[in-house]
Write a protein that holds these residues in place. Structure first.
Motif, mmCIF file in Angstrom:
data_model
loop_
_atom_site.group_PDB
_atom_site.id
_atom_site.type_symbol
_atom_site.label_atom_id
_atom_site.label_comp_id
_atom_site.label_asym_id
_atom_site.label_seq_id
_atom_site.Cartn_x
_atom_site.Cartn_y
_atom_site.Cartn_z
ATOM 1 N N MET A 97 4.721 -5.691 8.959
ATOM 2 C CA MET A 97 3.707 -5.329 9.959
ATOM 3 C C MET A 97 4.212 -4.183 10.824
ATOM 4 O O MET A 97 5.424 -3.944 10.918
ATOM 5 N N GLY A 98 3.258 -3.494 11.471
ATOM 6 C CA GLY A 98 3.644 -2.398 12.349
ATOM 7 C C GLY A 98 4.131 -2.896 13.690
ATOM 8 O O GLY A 98 4.963 -2.269 14.345
ATOM 9 N N LEU A 99 3.593 -4.035 14.150
ATOM 10 C CA LEU A 99 3.948 -4.511 15.483
ATOM 11 C C LEU A 99 3.929 -6.032 15.594
ATOM 12 O O LEU A 99 4.932 -6.663 15.873
ATOM 13 N N PHE A 100 2.767 -6.637 15.318
ATOM 14 C CA PHE A 100 2.593 -8.061 15.625
ATOM 15 C C PHE A 100 1.577 -8.688 14.681
ATOM 16 O O PHE A 100 0.592 -8.051 14.318
ATOM 17 N N GLY B 185 0.821 -1.205 0.000
ATOM 18 C CA GLY B 185 0.000 0.000 0.000
ATOM 19 C C GLY B 185 0.854 1.253 0.000
ATOM 20 O O GLY B 185 0.695 2.145 -0.836
ATOM 21 N N THR B 186 1.804 1.319 0.935
ATOM 22 C CA THR B 186 2.532 2.572 1.146
ATOM 23 C C THR B 186 4.049 2.418 1.006
ATOM 24 O O THR B 186 4.786 3.301 1.410
ATOM 25 N N GLY B 187 4.485 1.290 0.454
ATOM 26 C CA GLY B 187 5.898 1.160 0.085
ATOM 27 C C GLY B 187 6.745 0.280 0.979
ATOM 28 O O GLY B 187 7.843 -0.129 0.586
ATOM 29 N N ASN B 188 6.288 -0.035 2.200
ATOM 30 C CA ASN B 188 7.124 -0.842 3.100
ATOM 31 C C ASN B 188 7.438 -2.206 2.492
ATOM 32 O O ASN B 188 8.594 -2.650 2.477
ATOM 33 N N THR B 189 6.409 -2.866 2.018
ATOM 34 C CA THR B 189 6.578 -4.235 1.530
ATOM 35 C C THR B 189 7.392 -4.249 0.243
ATOM 36 O O THR B 189 8.232 -5.131 0.038
ATOM 37 N N LYS B 190 7.169 -3.264 -0.609
ATOM 38 C CA LYS B 190 7.946 -3.154 -1.851
ATOM 39 C C LYS B 190 9.435 -3.011 -1.497
ATOM 40 O O LYS B 190 10.292 -3.679 -2.059
ATOM 41 N N GLY C 57 -4.398 -14.145 19.089
ATOM 42 C CA GLY C 57 -3.811 -12.838 19.384
ATOM 43 C C GLY C 57 -4.618 -11.719 18.757
ATOM 44 O O GLY C 57 -4.688 -10.619 19.278
ATOM 45 N N GLN C 58 -5.218 -11.967 17.609
ATOM 46 C CA GLN C 58 -5.924 -10.867 16.954
ATOM 47 C C GLN C 58 -6.992 -11.297 15.940
ATOM 48 O O GLN C 58 -8.092 -10.777 15.940
ATOM 49 N N ARG C 59 -6.664 -12.262 15.061
ATOM 50 C CA ARG C 59 -7.511 -12.482 13.875
ATOM 51 C C ARG C 59 -8.960 -12.819 14.215
ATOM 52 O O ARG C 59 -9.888 -12.336 13.568
ATOM 53 N N PRO D 287 1.640 -6.708 3.237
ATOM 54 C CA PRO D 287 1.503 -6.205 4.611
ATOM 55 C C PRO D 287 0.403 -6.973 5.345
ATOM 56 O O PRO D 287 -0.537 -7.459 4.713
ATOM 57 N N VAL D 288 0.549 -7.068 6.646
ATOM 58 C CA VAL D 288 -0.476 -7.722 7.460
ATOM 59 C C VAL D 288 -1.550 -6.700 7.842
ATOM 60 O O VAL D 288 -1.231 -5.595 8.256
ATOM 61 N N TYR D 289 -2.801 -7.071 7.639
ATOM 62 C CA TYR D 289 -3.930 -6.237 8.087
ATOM 63 C C TYR D 289 -4.757 -7.047 9.084
ATOM 64 O O TYR D 289 -5.322 -8.076 8.731
ATOM 65 N N PHE D 290 -4.822 -6.597 10.318
ATOM 66 C CA PHE D 290 -5.571 -7.301 11.367
ATOM 67 C C PHE D 290 -5.164 -8.782 11.442
ATOM 68 O O PHE D 290 -6.006 -9.673 11.443
ATOM 69 N N SER D 291 -3.852 -8.996 11.476
ATOM 70 C CA SER D 291 -3.290 -10.357 11.535
ATOM 71 C C SER D 291 -3.755 -11.242 10.389
ATOM 72 O O SER D 291 -3.852 -12.462 10.527
ATOM 73 N N LYS E 45 9.123 -6.052 11.089
ATOM 74 C CA LYS E 45 8.481 -4.895 11.713
ATOM 75 C C LYS E 45 8.896 -3.645 10.947
ATOM 76 O O LYS E 45 10.088 -3.389 10.766
ATOM 77 N N MET E 46 7.899 -2.886 10.483
ATOM 78 C CA MET E 46 8.145 -1.694 9.663
ATOM 79 C C MET E 46 7.285 -0.549 10.203
ATOM 80 O O MET E 46 6.445 -0.753 11.073
ATOM 81 N N PRO E 47 7.450 0.670 9.665
ATOM 82 C CA PRO E 47 6.604 1.775 10.127
ATOM 83 C C PRO E 47 5.122 1.449 9.940
ATOM 84 O O PRO E 47 4.750 0.816 8.961
ATOM 85 N N ASP E 48 4.320 1.880 10.899
ATOM 86 C CA ASP E 48 2.880 1.651 10.811
ATOM 87 C C ASP E 48 2.288 2.601 9.771
ATOM 88 O O ASP E 48 2.523 3.806 9.829
ATOM 89 N N CYS E 49 1.515 2.062 8.842
ATOM 90 C CA CYS E 49 1.014 2.886 7.732
ATOM 91 C C CYS E 49 -0.358 3.508 8.011
ATOM 92 O O CYS E 49 -0.893 4.214 7.163
ATOM 93 N N ILE E 50 -0.940 3.232 9.173
ATOM 94 C CA ILE E 50 -2.276 3.763 9.470
ATOM 95 C C ILE E 50 -2.131 5.209 9.948
ATOM 96 O O ILE E 50 -1.860 5.461 11.120
ATOM 97 N N THR F 147 -9.572 -2.027 -0.144
ATOM 98 C CA THR F 147 -8.790 -3.095 0.505
ATOM 99 C C THR F 147 -7.999 -2.570 1.711
ATOM 100 O O THR F 147 -7.212 -3.297 2.307
ATOM 101 N N MET F 148 -8.212 -1.307 2.059
ATOM 102 C CA MET F 148 -7.644 -0.672 3.256
ATOM 103 C C MET F 148 -6.130 -0.493 3.202
ATOM 104 O O MET F 148 -5.449 -0.589 4.221
ATOM 105 N N CYS F 149 -5.600 -0.232 2.005
ATOM 106 C CA CYS F 149 -4.141 -0.145 1.868
ATOM 107 C C CYS F 149 -3.563 1.178 2.380
ATOM 108 O O CYS F 149 -2.368 1.300 2.554
ATOM 109 N N TYR F 150 -4.389 2.170 2.571
ATOM 110 C CA TYR F 150 -3.996 3.495 3.102
ATOM 111 C C TYR F 150 -3.191 4.360 2.147
ATOM 112 O O TYR F 150 -2.673 5.413 2.530
ATOM 113 N N ARG F 151 -3.093 3.950 0.881
ATOM 114 C CA ARG F 151 -2.302 4.753 -0.061
ATOM 115 C C ARG F 151 -2.946 6.125 -0.258
ATOM 116 O O ARG F 151 -2.281 7.151 -0.175
#
Ligand SMILES: Cc1cc2nc3c(=O)[nH]c(=O)nc-3n(C[C@H](O)[C@H](O)[C@H](O)COP(=O)(O)O)c2cc1C
Ligand code: SF4
Ligand code: SF4
Length: 253
Positions: free
Chosen positions: A84-87, A8-13, A170-172, A52-56, A113-118, A222-226
């Motif tokens: 992911m931003g954290l976990f 979405g915002t470049g971390n995964t690329k 943990g989350q999903r 990127p992971v979205y909501f685990s 672990k990368m910067p949180d894109c939200i 798809t909630m990518c935040y771009r």
């Protein structure tokens, strides 16, 4: 090896390109948004698959891509990267299980672990310097993982029973509905929008159109935040009500 990714915002690329640089010495990576991606998968036996992971979980656009093109994954050797931003528990495992069902051989998994894109939630906000250090740490991890894969001793983060349980409980389980369908929650403030069209051309889902010089969303996000992070007027929100920070990887390199 070819890199296949959604970002979405470049971390995964960034991560998949670094992995390819350390693993092969060059970069051949295609986004799933690119029309050539399926052909690239067909031509290669070894794949690094990243998202990127979205909501685990994996993003709905990635889930649909795998299911739509399931026949091309049979017999492929796939190393999965989840950012992911954290976990996430089993961020890599989410696609690995599906890809294995379609006949792929999963060679390993890496969680980064990368910067949180939200950008419209305060929860995981870090300073630019902290994000910069995160990116450096991720690159070191990528280098080690690529070297270990070359030596035939790949890391297996996110794969296996205990990771699966951590991701699920943990989350999903609590957020399962969030990634099951595309979202209709994107909000664009009409008064702020100047009709520049940046969000329209950036959107991975063709989810935004201009009507009478104002951007309007459909219900297919798809909630990518771009778009949230690119809008020059900070007119777009999704999970939160106000943009706190526009997060794109270039700020943290
Ligand atoms: C809708 C959404 C949900 C997310 N959920 C999680 C999560 O469950 N755990 C986590 O650690 N990070 C989560 N994140 C953060 C992203 O996974 C992370 O910032 C990722 O590196 C973004 O990659 P990209 O720049 O390639 O899009 C979420 C991000 C979004 C947009
Ligand atoms: S990027 Fe922002 S200002 Fe430009 S059209 Fe989209 S919502 Fe409007
Ligand atoms: S509307 Fe925005 S957040 Fe949703 S898929 Fe398109 S670019 Fe991503």
């Amino acid at each position: 090896m070819v890199g296949i990714y959604f970002s979405g915002t470049g971390n995964t690329k960034f991560c998949v390109e670094k992995f390819l640089t350390y693993y092969t010495g060059g970069v051949t990576a295609c986004s799933i948004e690119d029309g050539q991606t399926v052909e690239a998968i067909k031509r290669n036996t070894e794949i690094v698959f990243a998202y990127p992971v979205y909501f685990s979980n994996m993003p709905k656009i990635v889930y649909d891509f795998i299911n739509r093109n399931h026949s091309v994954f049979s017999g492929k050797k796939i190393f999965v990267i989840a950012t992911m931003g954290l976990f996430s528990g089993d961020g890599a495992g989410c696609s690995a299980r599906l890809l294995a069902k379609y006949g792929a051989h999963i060679t390993g998994g890496l969680h980064l672990k990368m910067p949180d894109c939200i950008g419209d939630e305060k929860a995981l906000k870090r300073t630019n310097e902290q994000n910069h250090l995160l990116v450096i740490a991720a690159e070191n991890k990528i280098k080690e993982a690529a070297e270990n894969l070359k030596l035939g001793n790949p890391v297996r983060q996110g794969l296996g029973f205990w990771y699966h349980m951590a991701g699920l409980f943990g989350q999903r389980l609590w957020f399962y509905n969030k990634t099951k369908k595309y979202s209709n929650k994107l909000h664009i403030e009409r008064e702020k929008c100047i009709g520049c069209g940046i969000c329209v051309s950036a959107c991975a889902m063709d989810n935004i159109s201009l009507y009478s010089g104002k951007a309007e969303p459909k219900g297919n996000c798809t909630m990518c935040y771009r778009c949230v992070n690119y809008c020059p007027k900070q007119a777009i929100t999704l999970l939160g009500k106000k943009v706190y920070e526009q997060c794109i990887i270039e700020k943290y390199l």
